[in-house]
Design a protein around this motif. Sequence first.
Motif, PDB file in Angstrom:
ATOM      1  N   LYS A  33      -4.864   9.275  -3.602  1.00  0.00           N
ATOM      2  CA  LYS A  33      -4.800   9.592  -2.479  1.00  0.00           C
ATOM      3  C   LYS A  33      -4.355   8.640  -1.411  1.00  0.00           C
ATOM      4  N   PHE A  34      -3.590   8.954  -0.884  1.00  0.00           N
ATOM      5  CA  PHE A  34      -3.122   7.997   0.221  1.00  0.00           C
ATOM      6  C   PHE A  34      -2.298   8.654   1.435  1.00  0.00           C
ATOM      7  N   CYS A  35      -2.058   8.006   2.343  1.00  0.00           N
ATOM      8  CA  CYS A  35      -1.196   8.467   3.685  1.00  0.00           C
ATOM      9  C   CYS A  35       0.160   7.857   3.487  1.00  0.00           C
ATOM     10  N   LYS A  36       1.181   8.423   3.835  1.00  0.00           N
ATOM     11  CA  LYS A  36       2.626   7.571   3.845  1.00  0.00           C
ATOM     12  C   LYS A  36       2.806   6.716   4.880  1.00  0.00           C
ATOM     13  N   ASN A  37       2.122   6.884   6.236  1.00  0.00           N
ATOM     14  CA  ASN A  37       2.486   6.016   7.125  1.00  0.00           C
ATOM     15  C   ASN A  37       1.297   5.437   7.890  1.00  0.00           C
ATOM     16  N   ASN A  38       0.095   5.518   7.336  1.00  0.00           N
ATOM     17  CA  ASN A  38      -1.187   5.172   8.103  1.00  0.00           C
ATOM     18  C   ASN A  38      -1.290   3.572   7.473  1.00  0.00           C
ATOM     19  N   GLY A  39      -1.564   2.658   8.387  1.00  0.00           N
ATOM     20  CA  GLY A  39      -1.825   1.384   8.138  1.00  0.00           C
ATOM     21  C   GLY A  39      -2.970   1.177   6.838  1.00  0.00           C
ATOM     22  N   SER A  40      -3.822   1.932   6.813  1.00  0.00           N
ATOM     23  CA  SER A  40      -4.986   1.744   5.788  1.00  0.00           C
ATOM     24  C   SER A  40      -4.601   2.008   4.403  1.00  0.00           C
ATOM     25  N   VAL A  53       3.851   1.955 -12.441  1.00  0.00           N
ATOM     26  CA  VAL A  53       4.607   2.421 -13.490  1.00  0.00           C
ATOM     27  C   VAL A  53       4.118   1.533 -14.441  1.00  0.00           C
ATOM     28  N   ASN A  54       3.824   0.268 -14.363  1.00  0.00           N
ATOM     29  CA  ASN A  54       3.457  -0.519 -15.504  1.00  0.00           C
ATOM     30  C   ASN A  54       2.048  -0.018 -16.000  1.00  0.00           C
ATOM     31  N   PHE A  55       1.176   0.188 -14.864  1.00  0.00           N
ATOM     32  CA  PHE A  55      -0.065   0.535 -15.384  1.00  0.00           C
ATOM     33  C   PHE A  55      -0.056   2.099 -15.951  1.00  0.00           C
ATOM     34  N   ALA A  56       0.764   2.850 -15.586  1.00  0.00           N
ATOM     35  CA  ALA A  56       1.007   4.207 -16.485  1.00  0.00           C
ATOM     36  C   ALA A  56       1.535   3.869 -17.897  1.00  0.00           C
ATOM     37  N   LYS A  57       2.270   2.991 -17.928  1.00  0.00           N
ATOM     38  CA  LYS A  57       3.171   2.752 -18.942  1.00  0.00           C
ATOM     39  C   LYS A  57       1.880   1.924 -20.174  1.00  0.00           C
ATOM     40  N   GLU A  58       1.248   1.351 -19.684  1.00  0.00           N
ATOM     41  CA  GLU A  58       0.191   0.669 -20.314  1.00  0.00           C
ATOM     42  C   GLU A  58      -1.142   1.412 -21.005  1.00  0.00           C
ATOM     43  N   ASN A  59      -1.088   2.477 -20.142  1.00  0.00           N
ATOM     44  CA  ASN A  59      -2.263   3.288 -20.370  1.00  0.00           C
ATOM     45  C   ASN A  59      -1.573   4.829 -20.502  1.00  0.00           C
ATOM     46  N   PRO A  60      -0.877   5.250 -21.729  1.00  0.00           N
ATOM     47  CA  PRO A  60      -0.444   6.693 -21.848  1.00  0.00           C
ATOM     48  C   PRO A  60      -1.447   7.558 -21.762  1.00  0.00           C
ATOM     49  N   GLY A  61      -2.905   7.373 -22.206  1.00  0.00           N
ATOM     50  CA  GLY A  61      -3.667   8.278 -22.199  1.00  0.00           C
ATOM     51  C   GLY A  61      -4.429   8.567 -21.092  1.00  0.00           C
ATOM     52  N   VAL A  62      -3.917   7.947 -19.911  1.00  0.00           N
ATOM     53  CA  VAL A  62      -4.416   8.354 -18.541  1.00  0.00           C
ATOM     54  C   VAL A  62      -3.426   9.210 -17.835  1.00  0.00           C
ATOM     55  N   VAL A  63      -3.988  10.207 -17.417  1.00  0.00           N
ATOM     56  CA  VAL A  63      -2.740  10.813 -16.518  1.00  0.00           C
ATOM     57  C   VAL A  63      -2.845  10.602 -15.110  1.00  0.00           C
ATOM     58  N   VAL A  64      -1.923  10.129 -14.331  1.00  0.00           N
ATOM     59  CA  VAL A  64      -2.037   9.551 -13.097  1.00  0.00           C
ATOM     60  C   VAL A  64      -1.205  10.541 -12.089  1.00  0.00           C
ATOM     61  N   TYR A  65      -2.084  11.124 -11.254  1.00  0.00           N
ATOM     62  CA  TYR A  65      -1.220  11.783 -10.097  1.00  0.00           C
ATOM     63  C   TYR A  65      -1.426  11.206  -8.693  1.00  0.00           C
ATOM     64  N   LEU A  66      -0.330  11.459  -8.139  1.00  0.00           N
ATOM     65  CA  LEU A  66      -0.272  10.673  -6.457  1.00  0.00           C
ATOM     66  C   LEU A  66      -0.447  12.153  -5.695  1.00  0.00           C
ATOM     67  N   LYS A  67      -1.243  11.641  -4.649  1.00  0.00           N
ATOM     68  CA  LYS A  67      -1.422  12.724  -3.545  1.00  0.00           C
ATOM     69  C   LYS A  67      -1.450  12.339  -2.320  1.00  0.00           C
ATOM     70  N   PRO A  68      -0.293  12.354  -1.602  1.00  0.00           N
ATOM     71  CA  PRO A  68       0.057  12.090  -0.304  1.00  0.00           C
ATOM     72  C   PRO A  68      -0.768  13.042   0.553  1.00  0.00           C
ATOM     73  N   ARG A  69      -1.496  12.595   1.704  1.00  0.00           N
ATOM     74  CA  ARG A  69      -1.946  13.267   2.739  1.00  0.00           C
ATOM     75  C   ARG A  69      -1.838  12.755   4.130  1.00  0.00           C
ATOM     76  N   ARG A  70      -1.717  13.167   5.072  1.00  0.00           N
ATOM     77  CA  ARG A  70      -1.409  12.718   6.153  1.00  0.00           C
ATOM     78  C   ARG A  70      -2.805  12.147   6.946  1.00  0.00           C
ATOM     79  N   HIS A  71      -2.665  10.878   7.256  1.00  0.00           N
ATOM     80  CA  HIS A  71      -3.542  10.242   8.436  1.00  0.00           C
ATOM     81  C   HIS A  71      -5.083  10.423   7.798  1.00  0.00           C
ATOM     82  N   ARG A  72      -5.236   9.875   6.718  1.00  0.00           N
ATOM     83  CA  ARG A  72      -6.504   9.855   5.791  1.00  0.00           C
ATOM     84  C   ARG A  72      -6.428   8.699   5.117  1.00  0.00           C
ATOM     85  N   SER A  73      -7.818   8.168   4.914  1.00  0.00           N
ATOM     86  CA  SER A  73      -7.925   6.738   4.227  1.00  0.00           C
ATOM     87  C   SER A  73      -7.653   6.993   2.697  1.00  0.00           C
TER      88      SER A  73
END
Lengths: 184, 301
Positions: A33-40, A53-73
């Motif tokens: 989980k990350f913010c698209k414009n916050n410096g943190s 992408v490398n991490f996901a390719k090396e570990n196909p058994g781990v499902v990776v989700y990305l969750k952008p959210r505004r102004h949160r660390s």
Amino acid sequence: MSNKLFLLPALVSAPSQNGVGRYVGQLQRVVLKFCKNNGSSRGMRDFIESGLVNFAKENPGVVVYLKPRRHRSPIIKAEYLNGDTQWMSVRNFPQEEILKWLTLLNTQAQCHNGQRLRRLWFTEHPSIQGPWTPYTFRDPSLNLVSFPIEELAQPKDLPKSSEEELLELFKKQKLQEVESKRAE
Amino acid sequence: MSLCRPTFSLLRKCIGQNLYNLRLSDSRSIKRWVSPTLRELKRRRDRIGPEPERPRSSFLEWNYEAEVYAFGKRLGEEFDKNLLKRALIQREYANKQEFAAREKGLPTPEMLHNYELIQEGSKIISKVIIDEYEKLYPQDIVKAVHEYLTTEDMLSHVGKHIGLKDLVLTNEFPVVNETLSNTFKAVVAALKQSQNLERAELFVKDFLLSQMNGKDVYEIWDPKNPYEYLMKLLNDKGISEVEPRLCNQSAVNTILANYQIGLYSNKKLLGIGWGENVEVAKETAAIDAIQRLFRNYVPKQ
């Protein structure tokens, strides 16, 4: 939290005999989980751009989700096969460090937060000989004895009485006399 | 008195207002509203109670395709995607979906479910367990181990630890053990159909038979009357005379009394055991003798 009184004691363990048959990575999914414009979140964004992408390719058994959210660390939420969920704040972390932490989450079997290991090894069978019983290492000569016996009832290191010591001295003297006579 | 009432309330308002102003103005740096606000939020949170557990699939970050793909990869197996998906669908769930579609007037989709796969998987699992244990132990023990490994608890435990809990498509939540154990069986059958029987058998060995690691079969198999069972075994071997001898005893007539009894036949020790009385010691000696007899068991060809 370095004081051990606050940490729950735990033992080294593998969930469901993992590794006896085959090894299964225990991290089943991870949410970044990350913010698209916050410096943190900068390190996290860099990691997503260059390393994810490398991490996901090396570990196909781990499902990776990305969750952008505004102004949160930024945080990493890891879910393990045994049902544990682990949240980790990665505020202001550079991308190399995020990869390091992700590797740790990927290689461990469960969330170890708030735990301390009592020791670094574990065995179900601390003794291969079995417990001691009154009959182990028993003198076989005792099988033929009929109790009670005077000798066994006494303490082993009974000090000698002065009478006995005198008798011994007397005997020694006599022996010496006999030997000196023979010598003549 | 009735005249006084509005006066009092006015006065109270004035005082309250003044105090409020005072509170705002007396210090600018210390935010005195933070603590009461947090306390109030906490109180409201506590009043609502804990959040109900929700299925993982209802979260925003959920991709079923990716999860199913990762499931196979994690276990190091190449599953046929459609077969694996079918293995995860329970019959009740498929029926419910079909009814829902019919009620809405939509064309009823042909929902495949794992009912047949469960039967097939169950047979494969039984075969692997029996084949493996017949090499080492006689029929009675094989039966006990088979029963132990195919209980709902054991299969659901294995299923949970390969990550079936979140993937199963079923009506109930939280997922019950029966569903998990059935799905594990179905996954085994799906693997057999995706690849071959050997691969499915290896899968069962690695995940189910490995559960026997560190466990003693003689703790799982428990003969009701060990002494009679031993006598039966010895009769088959042609030994009919067994002599139980009291080898050791101590603390007789106390609460910690213990006896050690050895079973002898033709001056040879068959087994030795302890007990709080002679009968119990005889039974444990019989169990020991049975274990010694089975230690060099050779299966009938």
